[in-house]
Design a protein around this motif. Structure first.
Motif, PDB file in Angstrom:
ATOM      1  N   SER A 278       0.953  -0.967   0.141  1.00 35.52           N
ATOM      2  CA  SER A 278       0.047  -0.222  -0.271  1.00 35.52           C
ATOM      3  C   SER A 278       1.192   1.480  -0.186  1.00 35.52           C
ATOM      4  CB  SER A 278      -0.506   0.169   0.992  1.00 35.52           C
ATOM      5  OG  SER A 278      -0.189   0.683   2.126  1.00 35.52           O
ATOM      6  N   SER A 279       1.665   0.722   0.508  1.00 39.77           N
ATOM      7  CA  SER A 279       3.112   2.352   0.706  1.00 39.77           C
ATOM      8  C   SER A 279       3.135   2.582  -0.576  1.00 39.77           C
ATOM      9  CB  SER A 279       4.183   2.062   1.144  1.00 39.77           C
ATOM     10  OG  SER A 279       4.753   1.512   0.760  1.00 39.77           O
TER      11      SER A 279
ATOM     12  N   ARG B 261       2.867   2.176  -5.329  1.00 46.67           N
ATOM     13  CA  ARG B 261       2.086   1.910  -6.468  1.00 46.67           C
ATOM     14  C   ARG B 261       2.879   0.815  -7.061  1.00 46.67           C
ATOM     15  NH1 ARG B 261      -3.819   0.890  -6.793  1.00 46.67           N
ATOM     16  NH2 ARG B 261      -4.208   3.322  -5.757  1.00 46.67           N
TER      17      ARG B 261
ATOM     18  N   GLU C  88       2.994  -2.757  -5.615  1.00 45.12           N
ATOM     19  CA  GLU C  88       2.132  -3.283  -5.514  1.00 45.12           C
ATOM     20  C   GLU C  88       1.839  -3.867  -7.062  1.00 45.12           C
ATOM     21  OE1 GLU C  88      -1.752  -1.377  -4.669  1.00 45.12           O
ATOM     22  OE2 GLU C  88      -2.067  -2.862  -5.318  1.00 45.12           O
TER      23      GLU C  88
ATOM     24  N   TYR D 225       2.006  -7.920  -6.353  1.00 40.62           N
ATOM     25  CA  TYR D 225       0.212  -8.299  -6.019  1.00 40.62           C
ATOM     26  C   TYR D 225       0.467  -9.388  -7.599  1.00 40.62           C
ATOM     27  CZ  TYR D 225      -4.509  -8.848  -5.556  1.00 40.62           C
ATOM     28  OH  TYR D 225      -5.600  -8.877  -4.656  1.00 40.62           O
TER      29      TYR D 225
ATOM     30  N   LEU E 152      -4.807  -5.137   1.953  1.00 35.16           N
ATOM     31  CA  LEU E 152      -4.681  -3.781   1.030  1.00 35.16           C
ATOM     32  C   LEU E 152      -5.708  -2.851   0.290  1.00 35.16           C
ATOM     33  CD1 LEU E 152      -2.300  -3.112  -0.337  1.00 35.16           C
ATOM     34  CD2 LEU E 152      -2.986  -4.561  -2.691  1.00 35.16           C
ATOM     35  N   SER E 153      -7.570  -4.083   0.283  1.00 32.96           N
ATOM     36  CA  SER E 153      -8.142  -3.078  -0.017  1.00 32.96           C
ATOM     37  C   SER E 153      -8.726  -2.830   0.883  1.00 32.96           C
ATOM     38  CB  SER E 153      -9.348  -4.053  -0.202  1.00 32.96           C
ATOM     39  OG  SER E 153     -10.153  -4.694  -0.038  1.00 32.96           O
TER      40      SER E 153
ATOM     41  N   ARG F 127      -6.463   0.868   1.224  1.00 31.75           N
ATOM     42  CA  ARG F 127      -6.413   1.043  -0.120  1.00 31.75           C
ATOM     43  C   ARG F 127      -8.310   2.151   0.057  1.00 31.75           C
ATOM     44  NH1 ARG F 127      -2.402   2.114  -2.098  1.00 31.75           N
ATOM     45  NH2 ARG F 127      -0.804   0.344  -3.739  1.00 31.75           N
ATOM     46  N   SER F 128      -8.781   1.818   0.262  1.00 32.49           N
ATOM     47  CA  SER F 128     -10.058   2.380   0.838  1.00 32.49           C
ATOM     48  C   SER F 128     -10.211   3.677   2.153  1.00 32.49           C
ATOM     49  CB  SER F 128     -10.976   1.086   0.976  1.00 32.49           C
ATOM     50  OG  SER F 128     -11.002  -0.031   0.260  1.00 32.49           O
TER      51      SER F 128
ATOM     52  N   ARG G 234      -7.231  11.429   4.682  1.00 30.57           N
ATOM     53  CA  ARG G 234      -5.902  11.382   4.373  1.00 30.57           C
ATOM     54  C   ARG G 234      -4.959  12.262   4.030  1.00 30.57           C
ATOM     55  NH1 ARG G 234      -3.882   6.883   3.184  1.00 30.57           N
ATOM     56  NH2 ARG G 234      -5.060   5.012   2.217  1.00 30.57           N
TER      57      ARG G 234
ATOM     58  N   GLU H  13      -4.404   4.461   9.397  1.00 35.75           N
ATOM     59  CA  GLU H  13      -4.686   3.187   7.514  1.00 35.75           C
ATOM     60  C   GLU H  13      -4.641   1.888   8.388  1.00 35.75           C
ATOM     61  OE1 GLU H  13      -1.908   5.335   4.035  1.00 35.75           O
ATOM     62  OE2 GLU H  13      -0.966   3.376   5.352  1.00 35.75           O
TER      63      GLU H  13
END
Lengths: 258, 322
Positions: free
Chosen positions: A82-83, A85, A88, A92, A138-139, A142-143, A149, A167
């Motif tokens: 998550s830190s 992109r 990921e 992922y 992760l989701s 991310r949500s 934020r 988070e």
């Protein structure tokens, strides 16, 4: 009264299913080696209770360790992804690979790598159960609401305090969901691991009991072992639920009683 | 079942309707469609059955046999007992265990008079007896097999750590302290081929010698289709006689089905089988022969080991070969 209302429907359903099964098995004269009636399974369970409990404790320990590894590693991996992109995107796809790994095919390799016994069984349990933890955590992270934020950024919060104060708490319901799925899977992973990597004389787990009773055509005992495996899954699932409830009930709607 | 009956009926009708033409017909008559379920992948231990098929021996007995390969834990006894396949291959101890659990299967042909089941250890460990092998290290063996219980009782428990057998020799090749179950005709050859130093101890030499690769049928088949049983045994005998003399053609067929085993291993395995398939009984009564006494002994051994509550009555399942 409320306890009764929650407990009654599943218990009645269970009684109905067992009664139907018993009656059908007897009426259709299904041979016990193909499908034993519940009464035969109950007899086998009582007769072998000590061995089954011992086997369940062996499997339970491996599943618990595998589950805890999944919980820790899965959450850490999710945080790392998550830190960034880039991270990921880079990794992922390979976590999806973990989910699709045919554990039966690589379990023999685990034995070669880690030796027979608890370590291999634990790793098998981990491989099978880690993916839902990663993907849910992760989701969840991310949500997090963008506005929140922004607020954290506005106040100049460090990366660490954003993680621990925003988070992770926000992702907790999703993490708990992932852990619930992982609880059942970790038992499956442990049993499949035992099929290949378990000790089969002293310290035999449920996987060995299943293999051995299959070999001996003791289908009743096989069902007893499956029952114990299901109970293990339930216990782990219950523990996750309880922990989730304790952590979330004060503030999150998903854990609040209606 | 109905399909095979239908095939039989239509075949009879055809034969009756065309008595004069049948000789001229180029097509050989199709026999009753039956299935032989193996408990392992196609390997030399089934060579005679594949030979019987390739030679047309089954066909001459009015049987159109489909041979279906299995794998570890293939539920052959259950399939036969449930009537889903007509013929199956199982160990003699499995037959008795199955009968004790209520599966009405009976043996009709005992391929291996001496059980090929063995324990292989590394020769470098310098063991003289199987008892020494079982004392230390790791032993890979299928959980729940009868001979494991036999060895455990005979030697008063295992000093070795028991792990499940995984069907291969990879672990054996990497672990010098590992011994494993084997068929003397399979794993030791594979290990040798890979540069290993297997030393084999036959379980039969320890006093436990069940017939192996036993052909089983549902008991009702004996009365419903005595011709199938008689024909199968005759054809199997013909197939095995041919296979033991000249295994190469059948090995070529089997190797296509099981490419993981190379031609050389197929050949040496087949050569090793001759002594195992022959006994005083087969000299007197032909290949596949079984005696009441041996079934009785085995039943009593299994009862002694508490694997069955009591030995099933031999006369319920033992039939002298036709």
């Amino acid at each position: 009264m409320r306890g009764f209302r929650t407990l009654a429907p599943p218990l009645v359903a269970l009684a109905l299913i067992l009664a139907t099964w018993e009656v059908l098995a007897r009426a259709l004269q299904i041979p016990a080696f193909l499908l034993p009636p519940p009464s035969a399974v109950a007899r086998a369970t009582l007769a072998e209770l000590g061995d089954l409990a011992l086997a369940a404790s062996v499997t339970g320990r491996a599943a618990l360790y595998g589950f805890l590894m999944s919980a820790c590693v899965g959450t850490l991996v999710a945080i790392a992804m998550s830190s960034s992109r880039i991270l990921e995107r880079a990794f992922y796809p390979y976590t999806v690979f973990l989910q699709t790994v045919p554990i039966v095919a690589i379990a023999p390799l685990l034995v070669l790598w880690f030796g027979a016994g608890l370590r291999s069984v634990m790793v098998s349990s981990f491989i099978v159960s880690v993916f839902p933890v990663i993907t849910n955590a992760l989701s969840g992270i991310r949500s997090v609401e963008p506005a929140l934020r922004d607020l954290f950024r506005l106040y100049g919060a460090s990366r660490l305090s954003t993680l621990t104060k925003l988070e992770l708490p926000a992702a907790l319901p999703a993490i708990v969901t992932g852990l619930r799925v992982a609880a059942g899977l970790s038992v499956i992973g442990a049993i499949v691991g035992e099929f290949v990597a378990g000790f089969s004389e002293s310290g035999a787990g449920l996987g060995i009991v299943i293999l051995s009773s299959y070999r001996q055509m003791r289908t009743d005992l096989l069902f007893s072992a499956v029952l114990f495996a299901a109970l293990l899954g339930l216990v782990l699932f219950g523990a996750v639920n309880l922990a989730g409830h304790l952590l979330l009930s004060r503030w999150h709607p998903s854990a609040r009683n209606p | 079942m109905t399909l095979s009956k239908l095939a039989l009926v239509s075949l009879c009708a055809l034969a009756a309707a065309l008595p004069s033409c049948s000789k001229k017909s180029a097509e050989p008559p199709r026999g009753a469609a039956v299935v032989l379920a193996l408990d392992w992948v196609p390997e030399p231990e089934f060579g005679g059955f594949y030979a019987a098929r390739e030679l047309g021996a089954f066909g001459r007995q009015g049987l159109d046999v489909e041979i279906r390969g299995g794998g570890a834990g293939a539920p052959v006894v259950q399939l036969v007992a449930a009537g889903q396949v007509q013929f199956g291959i199982a160990g003699a101890d499995e037959v008795i265990t199955a009968r004790a659990r209520g599966a009405d299967v009976v043996p009709i042909y005992a391929t291996f008079q001496t059980s090929p089941q063995g324990i292989m250890a590394h020769a470098a460990r310098g063991y003289k007896t199987l008892g020494e092998v079982l004392k230390s290290g790791t032993l890979a063996i299928e959980p729940g097999v009868a001979y494991s219980a036999f060895l455990k009782k005979k030697y008063g428990g295992f000093g070795a750590t028991l792990v499940p057998y995984d069907g291969g020799v990879a672990r054996f090749m990497t672990d010098p302290a590992l011994a494993q179950q084997c068929f003397v005709t399979a794993e030791p050859l594979a290990a040798k081929k890979k540069g290993g130093d297997p030393q084999v101890f036959l379980v039969a030499d320890e006093g436990y010698n069940p017939y192996a690769a036993v052909v089983i049928v549902k008991k009702s088949t004996l009365t419903d289709h005595p011709d199938w049983v008689k024909g199968f045994v005759t054809a199997a005998r013909e197939g095995w006689t041919s296979y033991l003399a000249t295994p190469a053609p059948t090995n070529a067929v089997m190797q296509k089905l099981n490419p993981s085993m190379d031609a050389e291993t197929f050949a040496s395995a087949a050569a090793a089988e001759k002594v195992l398939t022959e006994s005083a009984d087969t000299t007197a009564h032909g290949l596949g022969a079984m005696t009441r006494a041996r079934w009785e002994t085995l039943g009593n051994q299994l009862a002694d080991l508490s694997l069955v509550l009591k030995a099933p009555p031999v006369d319920d399942y033992f039939v002298a070969l036709p």
